[in-house]
Design a protein around this motif. Sequence first.
Motif, short mmCIF file in Angstrom:
data_model
loop_
_atom_site.label_atom_id
_atom_site.label_comp_id
_atom_site.label_asym_id
_atom_site.label_seq_id
_atom_site.Cartn_x
_atom_site.Cartn_y
_atom_site.Cartn_z
N TYR A 19 9.45 5.33 4.77
CA TYR A 19 8.25 5.50 3.93
C TYR A 19 7.72 6.93 4.01
O TYR A 19 7.44 7.56 2.98
N ASP A 20 7.62 7.46 5.22
CA ASP A 20 7.12 8.83 5.40
C ASP A 20 8.07 9.85 4.79
O ASP A 20 7.63 10.85 4.18
N ASN A 62 -2.35 10.52 -1.08
CA ASN A 62 -2.78 9.38 -0.28
C ASN A 62 -3.56 8.35 -1.09
O ASN A 62 -4.20 7.47 -0.54
N GLU A 81 7.14 12.34 1.63
CA GLU A 81 7.29 13.80 1.71
C GLU A 81 8.21 14.30 0.60
O GLU A 81 7.99 15.36 0.01
N GLY A 88 0.55 3.22 7.98
CA GLY A 88 0.61 4.46 8.75
C GLY A 88 1.09 4.26 10.17
O GLY A 88 1.18 3.13 10.68
N VAL A 89 1.38 5.38 10.83
CA VAL A 89 2.02 5.36 12.14
C VAL A 89 1.14 4.75 13.23
O VAL A 89 1.64 4.11 14.15
N ARG A 101 0.55 5.78 -2.86
CA ARG A 101 1.11 4.89 -1.83
C ARG A 101 1.93 3.76 -2.46
O ARG A 101 2.97 3.36 -1.91
N THR A 108 5.27 5.22 -3.54
CA THR A 108 6.10 5.45 -2.34
C THR A 108 6.66 4.14 -1.80
O THR A 108 7.83 4.05 -1.43
N SER A 116 9.61 5.26 9.11
CA SER A 116 10.29 6.56 8.96
C SER A 116 10.72 6.77 7.51
O SER A 116 10.59 7.87 6.96
#
Length: 394
Positions: free
Chosen positions: A294-295, A305, A299, A138-139, A310, A313, A292
């Motif tokens: 991955y996100d 989650n 989406e 995560g960010v 995950r 993804t 970026s």
Amino acid sequence: MNSKILGSIAIVAGTAIGAGMLALPLATAALGILPAMVLLLLVWGVSAYTALLMLEINLRSGVGDNVHAITGKILGKKGQLIQGASFLSLLFALTAAYLTGGSSLLVLKAQNIFDMQLDNQLAVIIFTLALGGFAALGVSWVDKVSRVLFSLMIALLILVVLALLPEVNSVSLSQTVAGSFTNSWMIAIPVIFTSFGFHVCIATLVRYLDGDAKSLKRVLLIGSTIPLLCYILWLLVTLGTVGATHIDSFSGSLAQLVTALQQIVASPMVSKAISFFADLALITSFLGVTLSLYDFVAELIRADNSIKGRSLTWLLTFVPPLACALYIPEGFVAVLGFAAIPLVFMIIFLPIMMALKQRQQQTSGYQVAGGKLALGLAGIAGVVIIAAQLWVAL
């Protein structure tokens, strides 16, 4: 300048400066120092203009909108589809490039530290598994790690440049490489253009500075000039020490460039700093781009989650660029050049179309200077960049 403006300038400069800097000497060696400097200035001019054009579009669309929403407002679903496809292609290409560059540095480290010959394909897989996991964290994690690493990278860049500047000599600077004049330019243009790709942060900065056009214009111009100055100094100390002829013989190998620079300096500390700087430039860029990507993939597939979501993804994020890196083991410069094609659509073609449509509907608000002539010249520049990359590829 207040702290928000200084911070925004740092974001613009930091978004541009990264692994692309390492590719510049490899991509421009065949040109020679003076043509390379001229090309840097020309590409910077195009990048600065398109940044101001995107600022115009953001301000007229409404403070707070992201790029995807703005594209949808002005160009509809088809525009969003082109923008999304370009963004995805860009991130895949950059990830593949950083995997190839990172694996080559890993092979070099295995040789220098452990005196062992690491297989390049194995190095690609190790690099992916070792650093790719950060994207799934995560960010907040990537943000904390990236801040520290980027600060160290800038400090090391300053140290390396100061150490190499006294070694610059006129003989190395004046070297020219025999070969095709056209090919030399065509190889360099896309790579330099990709190295100025800071535009993705503009919508965020418009929100951050509350749509203050004067401050935002200053931020974009100063923020884009800092990478230009860094790139000029970097080319000066690389081409001016190792020499264009020698660098051109590396055939795009990042590991050979790092080794050659280490051999220039007598100090073991500076030699380690050069190696560490190259590592950090690649890692910071890799972390930002893969987060970026991955996100965006999460989406796109509407992943939840959970561990299963995950994992899926992560696989969709890394398998395509990993396959490319395994197939093109020395493709650092080549794949960075390919990234210029989707970048042209994102920051030149689509913004031109949006600006033209907005200007027909709105006559007030911030507008970048130059009118239709400047838009036309930017469009021609975009065509030249794509043509250059297709020339190299074909």
